[in-house]
Design a protein around this motif. Structure first.
Motif, PDB file in Angstrom:
ATOM      1  N   ASP A 167       0.847  -1.187   0.000  1.00 10.37           N
ATOM      2  CA  ASP A 167       0.000   0.000   0.000  1.00 10.37           C
ATOM      3  C   ASP A 167       0.888   1.245   0.000  1.00 10.37           C
ATOM      4  OD1 ASP A 167      -1.724   2.142   0.525  1.00 10.37           O
ATOM      5  OD2 ASP A 167      -3.008   0.953   1.836  1.00 10.37           O
ATOM      6  N   PRO A 168       0.778   2.107  -1.011  1.00 10.93           N
ATOM      7  CA  PRO A 168       1.657   3.294  -1.064  1.00 10.93           C
ATOM      8  C   PRO A 168       1.439   4.264   0.093  1.00 10.93           C
ATOM      9  CG  PRO A 168      -0.060   3.398  -2.752  1.00 10.93           C
ATOM     10  CD  PRO A 168      -0.120   2.024  -2.168  1.00 10.93           C
ATOM     11  N   ARG A 169       0.310   4.115   0.816  1.00 11.12           N
ATOM     12  CA  ARG A 169       0.043   5.020   1.950  1.00 11.12           C
ATOM     13  C   ARG A 169       0.568   4.472   3.266  1.00 11.12           C
ATOM     14  NH1 ARG A 169      -6.224   4.708   0.934  1.00 11.12           N
ATOM     15  NH2 ARG A 169      -5.477   2.551   0.829  1.00 11.12           N
ATOM     16  N   ALA A 170       1.174   3.293   3.246  1.00 12.16           N
ATOM     17  CA  ALA A 170       1.537   2.626   4.500  1.00 12.16           C
ATOM     18  C   ALA A 170       2.516   3.452   5.331  1.00 12.16           C
ATOM     19  CB  ALA A 170       2.122   1.246   4.206  1.00 12.16           C
ATOM     20  N   GLU A 207       5.603 -12.722  -4.108  1.00  9.04           N
ATOM     21  CA  GLU A 207       5.087 -11.437  -4.574  1.00  9.04           C
ATOM     22  C   GLU A 207       5.710 -10.278  -3.795  1.00  9.04           C
ATOM     23  OE1 GLU A 207       0.840  -8.984  -4.621  1.00  9.04           O
ATOM     24  OE2 GLU A 207       0.867 -11.124  -4.122  1.00  9.04           O
ATOM     25  N   LEU A 208       5.747 -10.402  -2.479  1.00  4.80           N
ATOM     26  CA  LEU A 208       6.314  -9.336  -1.663  1.00  4.80           C
ATOM     27  C   LEU A 208       7.816  -9.195  -1.893  1.00  4.80           C
ATOM     28  CD1 LEU A 208       4.388 -10.002   1.671  1.00  4.80           C
ATOM     29  CD2 LEU A 208       3.940  -8.202   0.003  1.00  4.80           C
ATOM     30  N   SER A 209       8.495 -10.314  -2.111  1.00  6.33           N
ATOM     31  CA  SER A 209       9.939 -10.269  -2.353  1.00  6.33           C
ATOM     32  C   SER A 209      10.262  -9.529  -3.644  1.00  6.33           C
ATOM     33  CB  SER A 209      10.514 -11.691  -2.407  1.00  6.33           C
ATOM     34  OG  SER A 209      10.358 -12.354  -1.168  1.00  6.33           O
ATOM     35  N   LEU A 210       9.438  -9.729  -4.667  1.00  7.67           N
ATOM     36  CA  LEU A 210       9.662  -9.046  -5.946  1.00  7.67           C
ATOM     37  C   LEU A 210       9.328  -7.561  -5.853  1.00  7.67           C
ATOM     38  CD1 LEU A 210       8.233 -11.657  -8.486  1.00  7.67           C
ATOM     39  CD2 LEU A 210      10.624 -11.019  -8.171  1.00  7.67           C
ATOM     40  N   ALA A 211       8.310  -7.221  -5.058  1.00 10.95           N
ATOM     41  CA  ALA A 211       7.819  -5.845  -5.042  1.00 10.95           C
ATOM     42  C   ALA A 211       8.530  -4.946  -4.039  1.00 10.95           C
ATOM     43  CB  ALA A 211       6.317  -5.843  -4.745  1.00 10.95           C
ATOM     44  N   SER A 212       9.123  -5.517  -2.995  1.00  9.20           N
ATOM     45  CA  SER A 212       9.637  -4.698  -1.897  1.00  9.20           C
ATOM     46  C   SER A 212      11.041  -5.126  -1.486  1.00  9.20           C
ATOM     47  CB  SER A 212       8.691  -4.779  -0.689  1.00  9.20           C
ATOM     48  OG  SER A 212       9.261  -4.162   0.443  1.00  9.20           O
TER      49      SER A 212
END
Length: 289
Positions: A167-170, A207-212
């Motif tokens: 979430d970009p607002r996190a 998914e999280l590893s690729l994105a963050s």
């Protein structure tokens, strides 16, 4: 299992060896070392097992290991109770409670008992929600929805790790985002230890590893922590900053579900703001206004 949640025992033990300095356990600290921390043969010596036995254990190809050996290794590596429990799970992946479906069939759908939904509704003065496997949000009460906005999310996005890392607002929502992120990953590690063959968990971690990059770094650190209680600070777009102590309770009969209740201090500014938020959320909107 060559996935982000595979090779758990080897990665975990290596990460724990790396954080112990030789001099902390009575060994000479001088000399050249290719990697930080204890060598495998030093752990084996201090735990009272053969080097070959320990190497096979760390490689995930050893025989069934006893509690006594795991306790000895835990003492050498200075594991806390949560880490020791995690080690036992990943060291003996076949010794797990039986589930309703096999790994090949995939995990059973997560269900919420009607009594739990009723319990959430009766907790009307505190934000509350129910967490399931992979930290999926399964149910919530009205005030919990007003604070976090679960009903406004797509079902797939009702997941704490996705919210924290995707979430970009996190970063605006959580003023102490680094601590929240570390706590989230450490708890997700516990789920990986309990369910190493879960394809949905493997997909989420991938998914999280690729994105963050932050998630990749924290996942590689192999911290494991229980999400039992603490305090979380949130910034709500309507009422501003909220300081929310929380308690997490494992649901009887549903060991993979946890009830999370935020417990604001009586008379605090946060309690006043939650009352305002509850009133705002209960006010119907007029079409066209």
């Amino acid at each position: 299992m060559d996935t982000p949640i595979g090779r758990e025992i080897g990665d975990f033990l290596r990460s724990r060896r790396a954080r112990i300095r030789p001099e902390e356990v009575g060994l000479p600290g001088h000399g050249r070392r290719r990697v930080p921390g204890l060598r495998r043969e030093e752990v084996a010596q201090l735990a009272g097992v053969s080097v070959d036995y320990y190497i096979r254990l760390e490689q995930g190809r050893g025989p069934s290991v006893s509690d006594a050996v795991l306790d000895a290794i835990g003492r050498v590596l200075r594991l806390d109770d949560t880490e020791q429990g995690y080690l036992r799970k990943v060291a003996r992946p076949g010794v797990r409670r039986a589930g309703p479906r096999t790994a090949a069939a995939g995990p059973a759908p997560q269900k919420v008992r009607p009594g739990l939904r009723l319990l959430l509704d009766t907790v009307d003065r505190a934000p509350a929600f129910l967490l399931g496997r992979r930290m999926d949000v399964l149910a919530w009460n009205d005030l919990g929805d007003a604070v976090v906005g679960f009903s406004q999310m797509a079902p797939r996005d009702r997941n704490i790790p996705r919210q924290v890392f995707l979430d970009p607002r996190a970063h605006e929502t959580y003023p102490e985002w680094p601590a929240v992120a570390a706590e989230t990953v450490a708890h997700l590690r516990l789920d990986a230890g309990n369910h190493p063959q879960d394809p949905q968990l493997a997909t989420l971690v991938g998914e999280l590893s690729l994105a963050s990059e932050d998630f990749r770094r924290l996942w590689a650190d192999h911290q494991v922590r229980e999400k039992s209680y603490g305090t979380k600070r949130l910034v709500h777009p309507v009422v501003g900053e909220l300081t929310l102590p929380y308690e997490t309770l494992t649901v009887p009969g549903e060991p993979d579900q946890m009830l999370v209740v935020y417990t604001p201090e009586p008379g605090s500014r946060t309690e006043e703001r939650l009352r305002l938020l509850a009133s705002w959320a209960a006010t119907p909107t007029t079409p066209g206004v």
